[in-house]
Design a protein around this motif. Structure first.
Motif, PDB file in Angstrom:
ATOM      1  N   PRO A 182      -2.782  32.742 -18.376  1.00 32.07           N
ATOM      2  CA  PRO A 182      -3.076  31.994 -19.611  1.00 32.07           C
ATOM      3  C   PRO A 182      -4.000  32.776 -20.552  1.00 32.07           C
ATOM      4  O   PRO A 182      -4.765  33.639 -20.130  1.00 32.07           O
ATOM      5  N   ASP A 183      -3.904  32.413 -21.825  1.00 28.87           N
ATOM      6  CA  ASP A 183      -4.714  33.086 -22.844  1.00 28.87           C
ATOM      7  C   ASP A 183      -6.216  32.896 -22.602  1.00 28.87           C
ATOM      8  O   ASP A 183      -7.015  33.766 -22.930  1.00 28.87           O
ATOM      9  N   ASP A 184      -6.589  31.749 -22.028  1.00 27.47           N
ATOM     10  CA  ASP A 184      -8.018  31.515 -21.785  1.00 27.47           C
ATOM     11  C   ASP A 184      -8.599  32.542 -20.821  1.00 27.47           C
ATOM     12  O   ASP A 184      -9.720  33.007 -21.002  1.00 27.47           O
ATOM     13  N   GLU A 185      -7.833  32.887 -19.787  1.00 28.67           N
ATOM     14  CA  GLU A 185      -8.329  33.895 -18.838  1.00 28.67           C
ATOM     15  C   GLU A 185      -8.415  35.271 -19.500  1.00 28.67           C
ATOM     16  O   GLU A 185      -9.350  36.016 -19.276  1.00 28.67           O
ATOM     17  N   VAL A 186      -7.429  35.581 -20.331  1.00 25.90           N
ATOM     18  CA  VAL A 186      -7.455  36.864 -21.041  1.00 25.90           C
ATOM     19  C   VAL A 186      -8.650  36.900 -21.990  1.00 25.90           C
ATOM     20  O   VAL A 186      -9.386  37.892 -22.053  1.00 25.90           O
ATOM     21  N   ASN A 187      -8.879  35.812 -22.714  1.00 26.78           N
ATOM     22  CA  ASN A 187      -9.992  35.777 -23.671  1.00 26.78           C
ATOM     23  C   ASN A 187     -11.346  35.785 -22.975  1.00 26.78           C
ATOM     24  O   ASN A 187     -12.322  36.270 -23.539  1.00 26.78           O
ATOM     25  N   ARG A 188     -11.410  35.226 -21.762  1.00 30.52           N
ATOM     26  CA  ARG A 188     -12.681  35.262 -21.036  1.00 30.52           C
ATOM     27  C   ARG A 188     -13.077  36.710 -20.741  1.00 30.52           C
ATOM     28  O   ARG A 188     -14.243  37.081 -20.842  1.00 30.52           O
ATOM     29  N   VAL A 189     -12.124  37.545 -20.422  1.00 28.76           N
ATOM     30  CA  VAL A 189     -12.419  38.972 -20.184  1.00 28.76           C
ATOM     31  C   VAL A 189     -12.603  39.689 -21.518  1.00 28.76           C
ATOM     32  O   VAL A 189     -13.513  40.502 -21.678  1.00 28.76           O
ATOM     33  N   ALA A 190     -11.742  39.351 -22.500  1.00 40.76           N
ATOM     34  CA  ALA A 190     -11.808  40.030 -23.797  1.00 40.76           C
ATOM     35  C   ALA A 190     -13.111  39.741 -24.524  1.00 40.76           C
ATOM     36  O   ALA A 190     -13.571  40.551 -25.331  1.00 40.76           O
ATOM     37  N   ARG A 191     -13.742  38.597 -24.240  1.00 40.17           N
ATOM     38  CA  ARG A 191     -15.008  38.245 -24.874  1.00 40.17           C
ATOM     39  C   ARG A 191     -16.112  39.228 -24.482  1.00 40.17           C
ATOM     40  O   ARG A 191     -17.093  39.369 -25.201  1.00 40.17           O
ATOM     41  N   GLN A 192     -15.953  39.891 -23.374  1.00 38.14           N
ATOM     42  CA  GLN A 192     -16.969  40.843 -22.899  1.00 38.14           C
ATOM     43  C   GLN A 192     -16.814  42.213 -23.540  1.00 38.14           C
ATOM     44  O   GLN A 192     -17.635  43.097 -23.310  1.00 38.14           O
ATOM     45  N   LEU A 193     -15.752  42.382 -24.334  1.00 37.79           N
ATOM     46  CA  LEU A 193     -15.470  43.688 -24.937  1.00 37.79           C
ATOM     47  C   LEU A 193     -15.439  43.572 -26.443  1.00 37.79           C
ATOM     48  O   LEU A 193     -15.164  42.503 -26.991  1.00 37.79           O
ATOM     49  N   TYR A 194     -15.691  44.689 -27.118  1.00 40.02           N
ATOM     50  CA  TYR A 194     -15.603  44.752 -28.576  1.00 40.02           C
ATOM     51  C   TYR A 194     -14.326  45.452 -28.989  1.00 40.02           C
ATOM     52  O   TYR A 194     -13.795  46.277 -28.263  1.00 40.02           O
ATOM     53  N   CYS A 195     -13.884  45.128 -30.183  1.00 40.20           N
ATOM     54  CA  CYS A 195     -12.702  45.763 -30.762  1.00 40.20           C
ATOM     55  C   CYS A 195     -12.989  47.256 -30.939  1.00 40.20           C
ATOM     56  O   CYS A 195     -14.048  47.623 -31.447  1.00 40.20           O
ATOM     57  N   PRO A 196     -12.060  48.123 -30.549  1.00 43.44           N
ATOM     58  CA  PRO A 196     -12.308  49.554 -30.703  1.00 43.44           C
ATOM     59  C   PRO A 196     -12.142  50.033 -32.147  1.00 43.44           C
ATOM     60  O   PRO A 196     -12.591  51.108 -32.488  1.00 43.44           O
ATOM     61  N   VAL A 197     -11.538  49.231 -32.992  1.00 43.04           N
ATOM     62  CA  VAL A 197     -11.267  49.636 -34.373  1.00 43.04           C
ATOM     63  C   VAL A 197     -12.287  49.021 -35.327  1.00 43.04           C
ATOM     64  O   VAL A 197     -12.862  49.700 -36.163  1.00 43.04           O
ATOM     65  N   CYS A 198     -12.508  47.742 -35.226  1.00 44.44           N
ATOM     66  CA  CYS A 198     -13.413  47.028 -36.137  1.00 44.44           C
ATOM     67  C   CYS A 198     -14.851  47.155 -35.632  1.00 44.44           C
ATOM     68  O   CYS A 198     -15.095  47.344 -34.458  1.00 44.44           O
ATOM     69  N   GLU A 199     -15.790  47.010 -36.546  1.00 45.59           N
ATOM     70  CA  GLU A 199     -17.207  47.076 -36.199  1.00 45.59           C
ATOM     71  C   GLU A 199     -17.705  45.692 -35.804  1.00 45.59           C
ATOM     72  O   GLU A 199     -17.530  44.731 -36.559  1.00 45.59           O
TER      73      GLU A 199
END
Length: 168
Positions: A42-59
């Protein structure tokens, strides 16, 4: 004259055996195929991990809210890693090893990242103490400067009083 096998048409027994084999193959292959797909992450599990990371392109944009093509690719990579059974820590460590500490949303409290935690913790009370001392000094009235007594000032004051009483 004998006709070639191609022109004779399909044999009924061969056609029936082929059809039975096809039905059997579909019946056997379908349940086996239904068991192999991994349940979707599910997207919630992906977002839980993604919340710990920053976008490599945007500041300063967390990965979970960014929709650049690179971030979408990273989220799909996270999804596939979660589907493969990797833990959040393993996934975050994978991105840190690949792109460095700058992809972390929250620096770890060790090494140079410890400064990020200690500077505000120590700097804010120090700034509060400095500001309190400045306010206390600002509220205290400044001592009046002492005027050196002039010689004969009493004599001049008495003369002025006398003149005021006589002329007013």
């Amino acid at each position: 004259m004998r006709k070639s096998a191609y022109l004779q048409g399909p044999r009924p027994l061969g056609f029936a055996l082929g059809a039975i084999f096809l039905v059997w193959a579909l019946a056997v292959a379908r349940p086996a195929g239904a068991q192999t797909p991994v349940p979707p992450v599910p997207d919630d599990e992906v977002n839980r991990v993604a919340r710990q990371l920053y976008c490599p392109v945007c500041e300063n944009v967390p990965l979970d809210v960014c929709d650049t093509p690179t971030c979408i690719q990273w989220k799909e990579e996270i999804r596939s890693m979660l589907a493969a059974g990797r833990s959040e820590t393993e996934i975050v460590d994978f991105f840190v090893s690949r792109y460095g500490m700058r992809v972390l949303a929250v620096p770890p409290p060790r090494g140079i990242g410890l400064g990020v935690w200690l500077i505000p913790a120590l700097g804010l009370p120090a700034a509060g103490l400095w500001l309190a001392s400045r306010l206390a000094r600002w509220r205290r009235p400044a001592p009046a400067p002492e005027v050196p007594p002039e010689a004969g000032s009493d004599e001049a004051a008495r003369a002025l009083d006398r003149w005021v009483r006589e002329n007013w």
